[in-house]
Structure formats: C-alpha cells, structure tokens
Design an enzyme around this catalytic site. Structure first.
Site, PDB file in Angstrom:
ATOM      1  N   GLU A  84      -0.201   5.292 -10.138  1.00 40.85           N
ATOM      2  CA  GLU A  84       1.219   5.033 -10.368  1.00 40.85           C
ATOM      3  C   GLU A  84       1.492   4.106 -11.565  1.00 40.85           C
ATOM      4  O   GLU A  84       2.019   2.997 -11.395  1.00 40.85           O
ATOM      5  CB  GLU A  84       1.866   4.442  -9.110  1.00 40.85           C
ATOM      6  CG  GLU A  84       1.792   5.363  -7.904  1.00 40.85           C
ATOM      7  CD  GLU A  84       2.563   4.837  -6.693  1.00 40.85           C
ATOM      8  OE1 GLU A  84       3.006   3.676  -6.717  1.00 40.85           O
ATOM      9  OE2 GLU A  84       2.713   5.598  -5.724  1.00 40.85           O
ATOM     10  N   GLU A 108      -1.105  10.322  -1.766  1.00 38.45           N
ATOM     11  CA  GLU A 108      -0.497   9.414  -0.784  1.00 38.45           C
ATOM     12  C   GLU A 108       0.697  10.097  -0.152  1.00 38.45           C
ATOM     13  O   GLU A 108       1.487  10.753  -0.849  1.00 38.45           O
ATOM     14  CB  GLU A 108       0.003   8.102  -1.428  1.00 38.45           C
ATOM     15  CG  GLU A 108      -1.099   7.212  -1.917  1.00 38.45           C
ATOM     16  CD  GLU A 108      -0.578   5.908  -2.535  1.00 38.45           C
ATOM     17  OE1 GLU A 108       0.569   5.509  -2.255  1.00 38.45           O
ATOM     18  OE2 GLU A 108      -1.332   5.310  -3.309  1.00 38.45           O
TER      19      GLU A 108
HETATM   20  C1  FCB Z   1       2.625   3.297  -3.224  1.00 39.79           C
HETATM   21  C2  FCB Z   1       1.367   2.526  -3.530  1.00 39.79           C
HETATM   22  C3  FCB Z   1       0.559   2.163  -2.320  1.00 39.79           C
HETATM   23  C4  FCB Z   1       1.419   1.797  -1.127  1.00 39.79           C
HETATM   24  C5  FCB Z   1       2.501   2.822  -0.905  1.00 39.79           C
HETATM   25  C6  FCB Z   1       3.369   2.540   0.285  1.00 39.79           C
HETATM   26  O1  FCB Z   1       3.533   3.103  -4.236  1.00 39.79           O
HETATM   27  O2  FCB Z   1       0.543   3.250  -4.404  1.00 39.79           O
HETATM   28  O3  FCB Z   1      -0.333   1.145  -2.690  1.00 39.79           O
HETATM   29  O4  FCB Z   1       1.885   0.531  -1.255  1.00 39.79           O
HETATM   30  O5  FCB Z   1       3.295   2.950  -2.034  1.00 39.79           O
END
Ligand code: FCB
Length: 440
Positions: free
Chosen positions: A156, A345
């Site tokens: 990110e 994620e």
């Molecule tokens: C993302 C991050 C991760 C976590 C999630 C909830 O932005 O990459 O580390 O904090 O959100």
C-alpha cells in the site's frame, strides 16, 4: 489458494531486541496523541518469540499460505546496509518454520517498517531511500533463495503517502505539500522498480508483486457498469493518493494520465529515465480489499458517486460493507492490467471478546466473509484471481487505532498472550477444506 496475512510491526514486538533498529513506527508511537490510548507495537502479539505457535494454528486450520512482512529496520537497523545478523536469522527461522509445516511463505518486503535513521536522512523524499530499499530487498531474496518464491515489494504505497506523508496520522507523521508528496510518490515507485529487479536477480524464478489499495467501485444498476469502471481509475486531485491507478498505472503501464493540476506536477516530476526504472511490471498484483464506492451514470454518462444511506451496514471500525467490490472491482483491475490478481488482504474489525463459554463468537466476520467470498467467486468468472489471504491471522496492533480493533481469525488475549480460535477461524478452515463456499 487460501491464506492468512500479517505484518511485522503489527505482530512481532521487541523490534530493538538482538540488535534490531528503530523503525518510523517505533518513533511515531512515542509521539503524544499519535496512537489510541498511547499504545504501541512494543510487545504486540510477541510473534518475535511466538511465531511457531501461530504457524501451528495455521497448520491446525489447514491454511497452507502465509503472507508476512520482514521488518527492514530489524535487519538493516540504520538502512545503510550494515546487516543485523540476528534479524536475518530471525526471518530464516520464520521461513524455515513455514516450510517445515508445508506452509508457503509470501514475503512482503515493506509493510511500512522504514528504519528511523533512513527517515532522518529524508525518508521517501530522498532518492537514496529507494536505492537502500532495493539493497535490502536483494539481500533478503538472496538469503531466502530457493526457500521463498513469492514476494511483494511494497504494501500500500498509497497509504504510506496519504496517511504517512500527507495527513500525518501514520508514521512518520508528516504533512507534506503537493511538490514534496510528488517526490515521495516517485521514490516509492522507484523503490518498487529497483527492488523488483534486485529480487529477480537474487532469486531467479521468484514471483514479484506489489500490494495495492485504493478506491474500487461497483455499479448501482447494470446500466451503470461503464460509469463504475471509469470511476475506479479516475485520479481526482482531491484524492489521487487513494487510487490503484496512482501506483499500478506507473508500474504496470509505465505512465499516468494527468487530470487535475496536481497530477500535472506528478508527471513533471518524473524523467524518461526514471519512468524506465518505475515501469517494472509485476508478476502479480496484490489487492488489499476492504470497501468501495457505489457509482451511477450521470445524465452525460459521467460517474456519480452515490451517498451511503443512513444506517448503511458497517464494521466495528465503521468501514462500509460492500462485497460488490470483489466482483466488479476485480473485474476492473483485471481489464486494465491483465495480470494475475491475489486478494492480499480482506477482513474486518469486530468487537470480539471471550464469551462466558470461553469461546469467541464472531458471526459478523463469518457473514462478512461469506458475502465477500461469494462476490469474489463471481469476480473469478471474469478475472484471473488466484488466491485469498484473510487479514489477519491474529488480532494485532492496528496502527493508530492501537489494540482496540480486532481483525484476526484468532483472538489474542494481550495480558496473557493466549491465542483463542474465533468461530470464524473454524469456519475458514472449512472454506479452505472445501476450496470455496460452494460445496459446503
Ligand atoms: C491495511 C493494512 C494492514 C491492516 C489493514 C486493516 O491498510 O495494510 O496492515 O492494518 O489495513
């Protein structure tokens, strides 16, 4: 391919033990008011000492893929290539412990653990930081060669820029102006480019990706589909940093399409030679997927963002629940970049606690994941989606929200560091066994 994810600062704790260096997050957590309740990742889930227990849980659940990050500061305390042998040995142990259990390690090289010393030399404002990151990436890949076959360069970059360097709510807490932000943006992208080459050289045959986040869109009705696809990649001046296109267009397509005046500044920032460095097409795109925007076509077909109605479904962190992104958002990403996609994620924070029966009941998480995975199944009919990593394996330090937000499949009782499987963990084990929702 089913997995779970974590990141170093959020779980490991003990960043300074055995010669580790201070990261920007260690420093930022000391800043008064920066983190909820003055918390920090000093101990976190103590994964520095307990990683084997966590990997045993993955084995118990039948989850065979683990995405974790290597803390740059633990390995390269000053960011100058003076390696900390104990830091390298720690990640050797983590990788070996995965392999012993038949778990495939997916290594994120930068999940925000910039050495504080490198920040003090300019951080992402300085071109040297991109060079230093590539040296670190190449060293890790060389060390892991033959053992780790999947890497993500940056996690990110959008959030590093927006929350770390523009809004200052993440480490290092800067509030830079557009010209400085453009420089940070460029150096992050160059870090990806240089690190990709360094990893490919050190570990031939390894797959190198980048984990991206940003606005994903879905249509209000089928007739709004073209408008939602268009909106997904628009880079408006007011929120260009929270777009997939500000990172993925440069690295996958070798350029950006300027819109507002700030973005013209971005284009001016990069020389032809630098574009060549940045344009390092990844083998796969990681997509960190939480929520997105509903879009309709305006009178002229132009995208219109629909407001969320009062009482819109939300998670404990008040993030909207929008499973549609897993279908339409992934289709859009695949149409634009034509690369294999991984959900690096996806998950949510719930107000989890241990119930009177000693268990952690989290029906909200099971409902959320059922919705998101169903939509992902529809997405996979249209896009090349290869895997899913739940965020997160265990509850952990949720950045400026501290420990109050619990994203894990596994509950962590912080005072005792005891791990308790949530209902969702057992449910997810069933999804992994069945290879999806359908046959259950
Ligand atoms: C993302 C991050 C991760 C976590 C999630 C909830 O932005 O990459 O580390 O904090 O959100």
């Amino acid at each position: 391919m089913w997995g779970a994810a974590s990141s170093a600062y959020q779980i490991e704790g003990y960043s300074r033990s055995d010669g580790g260096g201070e990261s920007v997050w260690d420093a930022f957590c000391r800043k008064k008011g920066a983190i909820a309740n003055g918390e920090s990742g000093a101990v976190a889930c103590d994964a520095y000492h307990r990683f084997e227990e966590d990997l045993d849980i993955l084995t118990q659940l039948g989850v065979r893929h683990y995405r974790f990050s290597t803390s740059w500061a633990r390995v390269d305390p000053l960011g100058d290539g003076t390696w900390n042998p104990a830091g390298l040995a720690y990640y050797d142990r983590v990788v070996d412990a995965c392999l012993e259990r038949g778990i495939t390690p997916w290594v994120t090289l930068y999940h925000w653990e910039l050495p504080q010393a490198a920040e003090e030399r300019g951080g992402w404002l300085a071109p040297e930081t991109a060079q230093a990151f590539a040296r670190f990436a190449g060293t890790m890949a060389g060390r892991f060669n033959g053992r780790v076959k999947h890497y993500f360069t940056l996690n990110e970059a959008q959030i590093v820029l927006k929350l770390g360097y523009a809004q200052g709510v993440h480490a290092p807490g800067k509030q830079y102006e557009p010209p400085q932000l453009a420089r940070c943006w460029k150096h992050l992208l160059m870090a990806h480019g240089l690190a990709t080459r360094a990893v490919r050289q050190a570990a031939p045959g390894a797959q190198v990706g980048i984990a991206s986040t940003g606005r994903l869109c879905y249509p209000h009705t089928p007739a709004d589909r073209a408008a939602s696809a268009k909106a997904a990649f628009a880079m408006p001046d007011e929120d260009w940093m929270f777009t997939h296109s500000c990172v993925l267009d440069p690295v996958c397509l070798g350029g950006i399409s300027p819109e507002g005046p700030q973005l013209a500044g971005l284009v001016r920032e990069v020389t032809a030679q630098e574009w060549e460095v940045i344009h390092a097409v990844p083998d796969m795109i990681g997509v960190n997927s939480y929520n997105g925007s509903e879009v309709a076509a305006g009178a002229d077909g132009a995208p219109v963002y629909l407001p969320r109605y009062p009482g819109f479904p939300r998670t404990a962190l008040k993030w909207p629940i929008t499973p549609e992104i897993m279908e339409y958002g992934y289709e859009d990403l695949y149409e634009r970049y034509r690369l294999p996609l991984y959900v690096t994620e996806c998950g949510l924070s719930c107000n989890d606690r241990i119930f009177l029966d000693g268990k952690v009941h989290d029906p909200d998480r099971i409902d959320f994941l059922t919705r998101y995975l169903s939509a992902l199944g529809r997405g996979a009919e249209k896009a090349d989606i290869r895997g899913f990593f739940h965020w997160s394996l265990t509850d952990n330090f949720e950045w400026h929200s501290g420990y109050g937000e619990r994203f894990g499949l596994v509950y962590v009782d912080y005072p005792s560091q005891r791990r308790v499987l949530k209902d969702s963990a057992r449910w997810y084990a069933g999804v992994v066994r069945a290879n999806g929702l359908e046959e259950r």
